[in-house]
Design a protein around this motif. Structure first.
Motif, PDB file in Angstrom:
ATOM      1  N   MET A  76      77.692  61.956  46.054  1.00 54.60           N
ATOM      2  CA  MET A  76      77.510  63.155  45.227  1.00 54.60           C
ATOM      3  C   MET A  76      78.793  63.976  45.242  1.00 54.60           C
ATOM      4  N   GLY A  77      79.144  64.528  44.086  1.00 56.31           N
ATOM      5  CA  GLY A  77      80.315  65.387  43.995  1.00 56.31           C
ATOM      6  C   GLY A  77      81.606  64.664  43.709  1.00 56.31           C
ATOM      7  N   LEU A  78      81.584  63.331  43.623  1.00 56.09           N
ATOM      8  CA  LEU A  78      82.797  62.557  43.365  1.00 56.09           C
ATOM      9  C   LEU A  78      82.847  62.168  41.894  1.00 56.09           C
ATOM     10  N   ALA A  79      83.888  62.619  41.192  1.00 54.50           N
ATOM     11  CA  ALA A  79      83.973  62.404  39.746  1.00 54.50           C
ATOM     12  C   ALA A  79      84.147  60.935  39.386  1.00 54.50           C
ATOM     13  N   ASP A  80      84.737  60.158  40.293  1.00 54.08           N
ATOM     14  CA  ASP A  80      85.027  58.753  39.979  1.00 54.08           C
ATOM     15  C   ASP A  80      83.984  57.794  40.546  1.00 54.08           C
ATOM     16  N   ALA A  81      82.894  58.310  41.097  1.00 51.82           N
ATOM     17  CA  ALA A  81      81.854  57.449  41.670  1.00 51.82           C
ATOM     18  C   ALA A  81      80.835  57.095  40.598  1.00 51.82           C
ATOM     19  N   LYS A  82      80.671  55.805  40.352  1.00 57.68           N
ATOM     20  CA  LYS A  82      79.699  55.339  39.364  1.00 57.68           C
ATOM     21  C   LYS A  82      79.069  54.048  39.863  1.00 57.68           C
ATOM     22  N   ARG A  83      77.838  53.819  39.471  1.00 60.07           N
ATOM     23  CA  ARG A  83      77.160  52.554  39.752  1.00 60.07           C
ATOM     24  C   ARG A  83      76.928  51.829  38.434  1.00 60.07           C
ATOM     25  N   THR A  84      77.282  50.553  38.386  1.00 57.41           N
ATOM     26  CA  THR A  84      77.130  49.755  37.168  1.00 57.41           C
ATOM     27  C   THR A  84      75.833  48.962  37.221  1.00 57.41           C
ATOM     28  N   PHE A  85      75.105  48.959  36.101  1.00 60.30           N
ATOM     29  CA  PHE A  85      73.860  48.192  35.971  1.00 60.30           C
ATOM     30  C   PHE A  85      74.089  47.153  34.872  1.00 60.30           C
ATOM     31  N   ALA A  86      74.264  45.907  35.299  1.00 59.40           N
ATOM     32  CA  ALA A  86      74.744  44.851  34.400  1.00 59.40           C
ATOM     33  C   ALA A  86      73.798  44.603  33.232  1.00 59.40           C
ATOM     34  N   ARG A  87      72.504  44.410  33.519  1.00 63.79           N
ATOM     35  CA  ARG A  87      71.565  44.046  32.446  1.00 63.79           C
ATOM     36  C   ARG A  87      71.379  45.193  31.456  1.00 63.79           C
ATOM     37  N   ALA A  88      71.342  46.411  31.958  1.00 61.64           N
ATOM     38  CA  ALA A  88      71.157  47.559  31.075  1.00 61.64           C
ATOM     39  C   ALA A  88      72.457  47.927  30.364  1.00 61.64           C
ATOM     40  N   GLY A  89      73.580  47.432  30.881  1.00 62.54           N
ATOM     41  CA  GLY A  89      74.864  47.708  30.252  1.00 62.54           C
ATOM     42  C   GLY A  89      75.279  49.165  30.330  1.00 62.54           C
ATOM     43  N   VAL A  90      74.938  49.841  31.449  1.00 66.26           N
ATOM     44  CA  VAL A  90      75.280  51.262  31.587  1.00 66.26           C
ATOM     45  C   VAL A  90      75.898  51.519  32.956  1.00 66.26           C
ATOM     46  N   GLU A  91      76.607  52.648  33.040  1.00 68.13           N
ATOM     47  CA  GLU A  91      77.103  53.172  34.307  1.00 68.13           C
ATOM     48  C   GLU A  91      76.453  54.529  34.535  1.00 68.13           C
ATOM     49  N   LEU A  92      75.961  54.751  35.735  1.00 70.80           N
ATOM     50  CA  LEU A  92      75.342  56.027  36.070  1.00 70.80           C
ATOM     51  C   LEU A  92      76.056  56.637  37.268  1.00 70.80           C
ATOM     52  N   THR A  93      76.226  57.953  37.217  1.00 73.77           N
ATOM     53  CA  THR A  93      76.862  58.669  38.318  1.00 73.77           C
ATOM     54  C   THR A  93      75.828  58.964  39.407  1.00 73.77           C
ATOM     55  N   PRO A  94      76.262  59.279  40.622  1.00 70.18           N
ATOM     56  CA  PRO A  94      75.305  59.679  41.665  1.00 70.18           C
ATOM     57  C   PRO A  94      74.445  60.861  41.228  1.00 70.18           C
ATOM     58  N   ARG A  95      75.026  61.779  40.453  1.00 74.76           N
ATOM     59  CA  ARG A  95      74.247  62.919  39.953  1.00 74.76           C
ATOM     60  C   ARG A  95      73.103  62.436  39.061  1.00 74.76           C
ATOM     61  N   GLN A  96      73.395  61.494  38.152  1.00 72.11           N
ATOM     62  CA  GLN A  96      72.358  60.976  37.248  1.00 72.11           C
ATOM     63  C   GLN A  96      71.313  60.175  38.011  1.00 72.11           C
ATOM     64  N   LEU A  97      71.748  59.403  39.004  1.00 73.37           N
ATOM     65  CA  LEU A  97      70.803  58.631  39.813  1.00 73.37           C
ATOM     66  C   LEU A  97      69.893  59.560  40.616  1.00 73.37           C
ATOM     67  N   SER A  98      70.479  60.624  41.183  1.00 77.36           N
ATOM     68  CA  SER A  98      69.672  61.598  41.919  1.00 77.36           C
ATOM     69  C   SER A  98      68.681  62.282  40.993  1.00 77.36           C
ATOM     70  N   ALA A  99      69.099  62.511  39.740  1.00 78.75           N
ATOM     71  CA  ALA A  99      68.186  63.114  38.768  1.00 78.75           C
ATOM     72  C   ALA A  99      66.979  62.219  38.524  1.00 78.75           C
ATOM     73  N   GLU A 100      67.177  60.907  38.510  1.00 78.93           N
ATOM     74  CA  GLU A 100      66.045  59.986  38.314  1.00 78.93           C
ATOM     75  C   GLU A 100      65.060  60.079  39.488  1.00 78.93           C
ATOM     76  N   VAL A 101      65.587  60.219  40.704  1.00 77.68           N
ATOM     77  CA  VAL A 101      64.706  60.376  41.867  1.00 77.68           C
ATOM     78  C   VAL A 101      63.939  61.687  41.749  1.00 77.68           C
ATOM     79  N   LEU A 102      64.623  62.757  41.363  1.00 76.25           N
ATOM     80  CA  LEU A 102      63.962  64.053  41.213  1.00 76.25           C
ATOM     81  C   LEU A 102      62.906  64.015  40.108  1.00 76.25           C
ATOM     82  N   LYS A 103      63.189  63.300  39.013  1.00 70.59           N
ATOM     83  CA  LYS A 103      62.181  63.144  37.951  1.00 70.59           C
ATOM     84  C   LYS A 103      60.919  62.481  38.494  1.00 70.59           C
ATOM     85  N   SER A 104      61.117  61.443  39.317  1.00 67.35           N
ATOM     86  CA  SER A 104      59.974  60.728  39.883  1.00 67.35           C
ATOM     87  C   SER A 104      59.126  61.655  40.754  1.00 67.35           C
TER      88      SER A 104
END
Length: 827
Positions: A77-105
């Motif tokens: 969290m807080g790192l501008a260059d940190a991203k996770r790649t999801f091959a099948r979905a063809g997207v990159e998500l940041t730790p902020r976006q991934l944390s948002a998915e957990v919070l949504k759940s």
């Protein structure tokens, strides 16, 4: 849930697992997810475009489908260059976006429980989180659909709430020991006469169970795999082994959990062998083997606790209970060490609450004391009324004050209007007298609360004719508690870095938030409007180290020529104001009175990046070289403090951990961030060790210098000089007694200035200055000519000519050296 008027929802957004708790009728209730679990794994899986899974299914896929699943992203969290790649979905998500998915759940779990998704929640963050990490957490909440003003509360503080909001008569000191999946926090808590107060924090944003898992893999399991299956280049940073290491990571984590209840566990993993086929790997892991691997991390956590106690002027024997929080604290080996007075802390362990949900419980209890962000609802039509209410939603008195002001979209003569507050469900039922409104539509009254419960009041509005009118909102709730919270505390000191690299803290660690402070500084250099390259930069930093560059830079105040109407001379006043809110979000402003201009610091928290792997390797090499040099120096000197500090680094395996993190930096942004932080800490610790090693030498130099100063003062024959020299001796003795090398250096400099002042009065001062300058300057044709000219002046005893030569020699020095010599010459 909306009836209470308070937030009531607390979320522990964890590295490994997250949890949500709802306060209902004053009681915290853990909200179970769709799997029936109290906690939700902080993992995300994207099997195809548009499909997102969070929780158990996603956590299982981190092992079997690592190219499309992610976990443990909180550490990035807080790192501008940190991203996770999801091959099948063809997207990159940041730790902020991934944390948002957990919070949504988690938000949806509350919706399933209550029928309504909460608009706002209190979300926990590690006390050691930095500004950019806190900001990312707040923005993740907004992405998840929460109100942008979700309060953040530090995890050990939340744990203290969970344990502390009962029994107001208890008087005690506690320590929270929060060892989670990714971070460690310690907090010293005071409970006195109904007041619960966090006295001090200490922590490490990159010390958690994840480190233990990877240490187990790299020291035990990976060597065994390479040996038994014959896999070459079996390393974590080898991309070809990504899937194998994902499986080992999951197996290590599960084994660690099982060993909290068993003495040994059989690890069985199907790995991809050298030929590409599946090969079974089996390993019998014993608890004592795990404890040996984990020991350096336990030691560091315990040392951080001791630091927190020392800063609060307390000892382990002053603490009544050690509150265990986080999954790592389930380890029997850690609990045994903590209970040992010599190896651990020797404080009575309190395990009465579930360590995996206690932080969320505390966050919810705190949420029950915080009003939901106000929704201004103007009356939409004539005859409709709204109330702007003023009251504390959580109090320790049973007769609090409630006030308010009524509004209407049309002009209203409030004369004759009145309100009545009632709580028919009270014990006994409560109903106020009729309260006439003021000419401005305001009222103020006291109400009676049921002790230890939430009291819900209805506001009845009647007009001058006695007709009941609708009012929005028409209800409010106030909870009576025996214990009052003493306020959120600042986790890191905040200030600016001065021109000499010294740190000038403006808000000290532990300050109660919100906080605001203003201090005046002076510029060390001029700012000329004609020089486009001229700029005054003031770094904004956070941390506890005396050297500014050993702390974390979080922003920059810049004053440029285009920003001012006139030239700024050196020594111009700059008024710096720091303001920090309860979520530790910071505003920094600089005022320059001379030009009547104001500048806001560029707190660029969106561009914090990890250092490149090559840079980290260079810093690691520098640390290792410097450490070996200090070890050699410490062996041959009477420097017990330095040796003690070196032993502490060894006990924490600090360099080994940093080396592991640097090795993994190319494949793990969290490891890169951890490596950068660890290396910065190590450099700062080596600064302190270097100071301790040099202290005996500095002490000897100070003794010689003060003796020389006294002798020169006697030679001068002036009583004032001798009196000043004796004062310098007294100050030198105090500096030596303090064992503070900084003070010793300061006294050496003070004595040096005194001696130079005496020598300047000597007739042969120009001659001595001439020979000093000759030694400082490298040989050149111009220098050689001036030296010859100076020697001729000395031979002829021509003092004015020699002083002229000295001035020309000074101008040949580098700019920085010129300023020093000019300062000496002018006194």
């Amino acid at each position: 849930m909306d009836e209470s008027g308070t937030i009531d929802v607390g979320i522990d957004l964890g590295t490994t697992n997250s949890a949500v708790v709802l306060v209902e009728d004053g009681t915290p209730t853990v909200i179970k997810n769709n799997d029936g679990w109290d906690t939700t794994p902080s993992a995300v899986w994207l099997p195809k475009p548009g499909v997102i899974h969070v929780g158990r299914r996603a956590r299982e896929r981190v092992e079997s489908d690592p190219a499309n699943a992610a976990a443990e992203f909180k550490l990035e969290m807080g790192l501008a260059d940190a991203k996770r790649t999801f091959a099948r979905a063809g997207v990159e998500l940041t730790p902020r976006q991934l944390s948002a998915e957990v919070l949504k759940s988690l938000r949806n779990d509350v919706r399933h429980h209550t029928g309504t998704a909460p608009e706002v929640a209190v979300i926990t963050v590690p006390a050691a989180f930095t500004l950019n990490q806190n900001k990312d957490t707040a923005e993740a909440a907004a992405l998840a659909g929460f109100h942008p003003a979700c309060p953040l509360v530090q995890e050990p503080t939340a744990a203290a709430f969970a344990y502390g909001f009962s029994d107001a008569t208890e008087r005690a000191y506690w320590m929270v020991f929060d060892f989670g999946g990714g971070t460690f926090d310690a907090a010293v808590v005071s409970k006195r006469d109904g007041d619960l107060r966090v006295l001090n924090h200490a922590g490490d944003s990159y010390l958690g169970g994840k480190l233990i898992d990877w240490a187990l893999i790299e020291r035990v399991l990976a060597p065994a795999v390479a040996r038994e299956l014959g896999i070459a280049e079996f390393r974590r940073d080898n991309p070809a082994q990504r899937a194998n290491f994902a499986k080992l990571k999951h197996a290590a984590e599960e084994a660690k959990i099982q060993l909290s209840r068993r003495d040994e566990i059989e690890i069985m993993v199907d790995l991809t062998g050298p030929g590409g086929g599946t090969e079974p790997f089996e390993y019998l892991l014993r608890r004592d083997e795990l404890d040996r691997v984990a020991e350096p991390f336990y030691v560091r956590a315990i040392n951080l606790c001791r630091n927190a106690l020392a800063d609060a002027a307390l000892r382990p024997e002053d603490i009544d209970r050690l509150l265990l929080v986080g999954g790592v604290t389930l380890s029997p080996g850690l609990r045994e060490r903590l209970a040992d007075p010599a190896e651990g802390l020797g404080i009575e362990l309190d395990t009465s609450l579930d360590p995996t949900t206690v932080v969320a419980r505390g966050a919810a209890i705190f949420a029950g004391t915080v009003r939901r962000p106000a929704r201004r609802t103007a009356a939409s039509a004539p005859g409709e009324f709204t109330a702007e209410l003023v009251y504390e939603p959580s109090v320790t008195t049973t007769t609090p004050t409630v006030g308010g002001r009524l509004h209407s979209s049309s002009t209203v003569d409030w004369t004759g209007y009145s309100v009545v507050l009632s709580n028919p469900g009270g014990r006994p039922p409560f109903r106020s007298a009729r309260i006439p409104l003021s000419a401005g539509g305001a009222f103020l009254t006291e109400v009676d609360l049921d002790p230890g419960r939430t009291s819900r009041f209805t506001i009845e509005l009647t007009d001058a004719t006695g007709t009941r009118r609708e009012l929005t909102p028409g209800t409010l709730s106030i909870t009576h508690r025996e214990v009052e919270f003493g306020g959120v505390r600042l986790a890191h000191s905040l200030g600016i870095q001065l021109d000499d690299r010294a740190f000038a803290p403006m808000l000290r660690k532990g300050a109660t938030l919100p906080a605001r402070v203003r201090e005046v500084f002076r510029t060390s250099r001029a700012l000329n409007r004609s020089d486009d390259e001229s700029v005054i930069r003031i770094p904004v930093v956070q941390g506890e180290r005396s050297r500014g560059d050993r702390n974390r830079e979080v922003g920059m105040l810049e004053i440029r020529p285009r920003d001012v109407r006139i030239d700024l001379p050196a020594g111009s006043e700059v008024e710096v104001t720091f303001e920090v809110d309860t979520s530790s979000l910071v505003t920094v402003v600089a005022d320059v009175p001379l030009v009547q201009a104001q500048f806001e610091a560029e707190i660029d928290l969106d561009n914090v990046r990890t250092a490149e792997v090559g840079v980290l390797r260079e810093r690691l090499s520098e640390v290792e070289t410097r450490l070996e040099g200090l070890r050699a120096m410490a062996r041959g000197a009477e420097v017990e403090d330095a040796r003690r500090r070196l032993e502490r680094l060894d006990g924490e395996s600090a360099v080994t951990t940093a080396r592991d993190q640097v090795g993994a930096a190319s494949v793990d942004a969290g490891a890169a961030a951890a490596a950068e932080e660890r290396l910065r800490d190590l450099q700062a610790e080596l600064d302190d060790i270097e100071e301790a090693v040099e202290l005996p030498v500095l002490t000897d130099q100070l003794g010689d210098a003060v003796n020389d100063a006294v002798a020169l003062a006697r030679q001068s024959g002036l009583p004032g000089h001798l009196e000043e020299a004796e004062d310098l001796r007294r100050r030198a003795d105090e500096a030596v007694s303090s064992k503070d090398s900084g003070r010793v250096r300061a006294e050496l400099e003070r004595i040096g200035q005194f001696v130079i002042g005496l020598e300047r009065r000597s007739p042969d001062w120009p001659v001595r200055l001439f020979y000093t300058l000759q030694e400082m300057l490298p040989a050149s044709g111009q220098v050689t000519a001036l030296v010859a000219e100076g020697r001729t002046a000395i031979a002829a005893n021509n003092v004015p000519a020699l002083e002229a030569v000295n001035q020309r020699l000074i101008r040949l020095l580098p700019q920085e050296e010129q300023q020093k010599v000019i300062g000496v010459v002018r006194g």
